[in-house]
Design a protein around this motif. Sequence first.
Motif, short mmCIF file in Angstrom:
data_model
loop_
_atom_site.label_atom_id
_atom_site.label_comp_id
_atom_site.label_asym_id
_atom_site.label_seq_id
_atom_site.Cartn_x
_atom_site.Cartn_y
_atom_site.Cartn_z
N ASP A 3 0.83 -1.20 0.00
CA ASP A 3 0.00 0.00 0.00
C ASP A 3 0.87 1.26 0.00
O ASP A 3 0.57 2.23 -0.70
CB ASP A 3 -0.92 -0.02 1.23
N ARG A 9 2.36 1.71 -3.47
CA ARG A 9 1.37 2.19 -4.43
C ARG A 9 1.12 3.69 -4.26
O ARG A 9 1.05 4.44 -5.24
CB ARG A 9 0.06 1.41 -4.24
N GLN A 14 1.95 6.82 -6.92
CA GLN A 14 0.96 7.83 -7.29
C GLN A 14 1.45 9.24 -6.98
O GLN A 14 1.03 10.20 -7.63
CB GLN A 14 -0.35 7.56 -6.55
N GLU A 43 -2.79 -1.03 -17.40
CA GLU A 43 -3.15 -1.18 -15.99
C GLU A 43 -2.13 -0.52 -15.06
O GLU A 43 -2.49 0.03 -14.02
CB GLU A 43 -3.30 -2.66 -15.66
N ASN A 44 -0.87 -0.57 -15.45
CA ASN A 44 0.15 0.11 -14.65
C ASN A 44 -0.07 1.63 -14.65
O ASN A 44 0.15 2.30 -13.64
CB ASN A 44 1.54 -0.21 -15.19
N GLN A 93 -2.73 2.40 -12.17
CA GLN A 93 -2.25 2.28 -10.80
C GLN A 93 -1.34 3.42 -10.40
O GLN A 93 -1.29 3.80 -9.22
CB GLN A 93 -1.52 0.95 -10.61
N ARG A 94 -0.63 4.01 -11.35
CA ARG A 94 0.30 5.10 -11.03
C ARG A 94 -0.39 6.43 -10.85
O ARG A 94 0.19 7.35 -10.28
CB ARG A 94 1.37 5.22 -12.13
N ARG A 107 -8.46 6.11 -15.17
CA ARG A 107 -8.96 4.72 -15.19
C ARG A 107 -9.97 4.52 -16.32
O ARG A 107 -10.01 3.46 -16.95
CB ARG A 107 -9.58 4.37 -13.84
#
Length: 328
Positions: A97, A100, A104, A240-241, A244-245, A252
């Motif tokens: 977590d 991630r 971001q 998808e990466n 997530q970034r 999305r």
Amino acid sequence: MQTTGPTLMGIDVLWAATLLSAFATLCLVYAIYTALSVRDPMAKRVKALNERREQLKAGITASTSRRAKLKSASHATDRMRTLLASLKVLQESQLEDAQRKLVQAGIRSKDAAIAVIFGRLVLPIVIGGGAAFYIYGLDGFPEWGSFKKFALFAVALITSYKAPDLFVQNKISKRSKEIQKGLPDALDLLVICAEAGLTVDAAFNRVARELGKAYPELGDEFALTAIELSFLTDRRSAFENLAQRVALDAVRGVVTTMIQTEKYGTPLASALRVLSAEFRNERMMRAEEKAARLPAIMTVPLILFILPVLFIVILGPAACSISDNLIK
């Protein structure tokens, strides 16, 4: 100080005006210098990404000097990891977590996640323990009651524990806002590139170059996505990466659209054009909402700052004349 001109509350008006004019001139010179010395914020990032791509092509993960730096940094990270593991406070889900959220926030170092978790453990001990020692040990704030002292200690303890998360969340929020500003323009350029016949990875690379100066965060993400599209065997993983970034629902949605067009073969340009129109409408609605809130927000600054200055400008000369006549 001998004053020869009109005065206001014992201050020479001409002297004060001269100082204010000099300060305004200095601010103007600094603004011109700042405008003329703007550097390209994307050049360094693009250079680093290109170097990384060349290293991956050559099968080299880092140069010798970089390896030495990474080795010294890894020693400190290993010590923190060992301490956290010995105290049994390092969990894999917690580490994932933290990684991630750091991605971001634009921080891609894996060692930073250990530092964040270590900061959650150490800062409450250092700051909270220091506050407790000062309040109770040194009898700080002797006029305060026991409730106020405990409240101050609790605030120091909770704030020090939340400080790393607040710092990361603040960087995520700022970065997401900057990416959201340039997303409609990026989609328009993607539509143009798709209609011109460019491949998806080439389109992402071209958009990253074109928008890198205006929106460096968005250009960085698109450039990294273009590199992943050219290296990864599964193109879906690259999209998808990207989702997530970036902590944005709009990104999305774009990723979902890209995946669906890759899977079902639907026209990419028409889908991106619809998304771009929706994002522009949302941006216009946010601007109209801020404009509607502006009169209520400006009420307090108007009363506290603008009206007193206006009264001084209007009544100042009359007050100076009355003061000089009374002195005579």
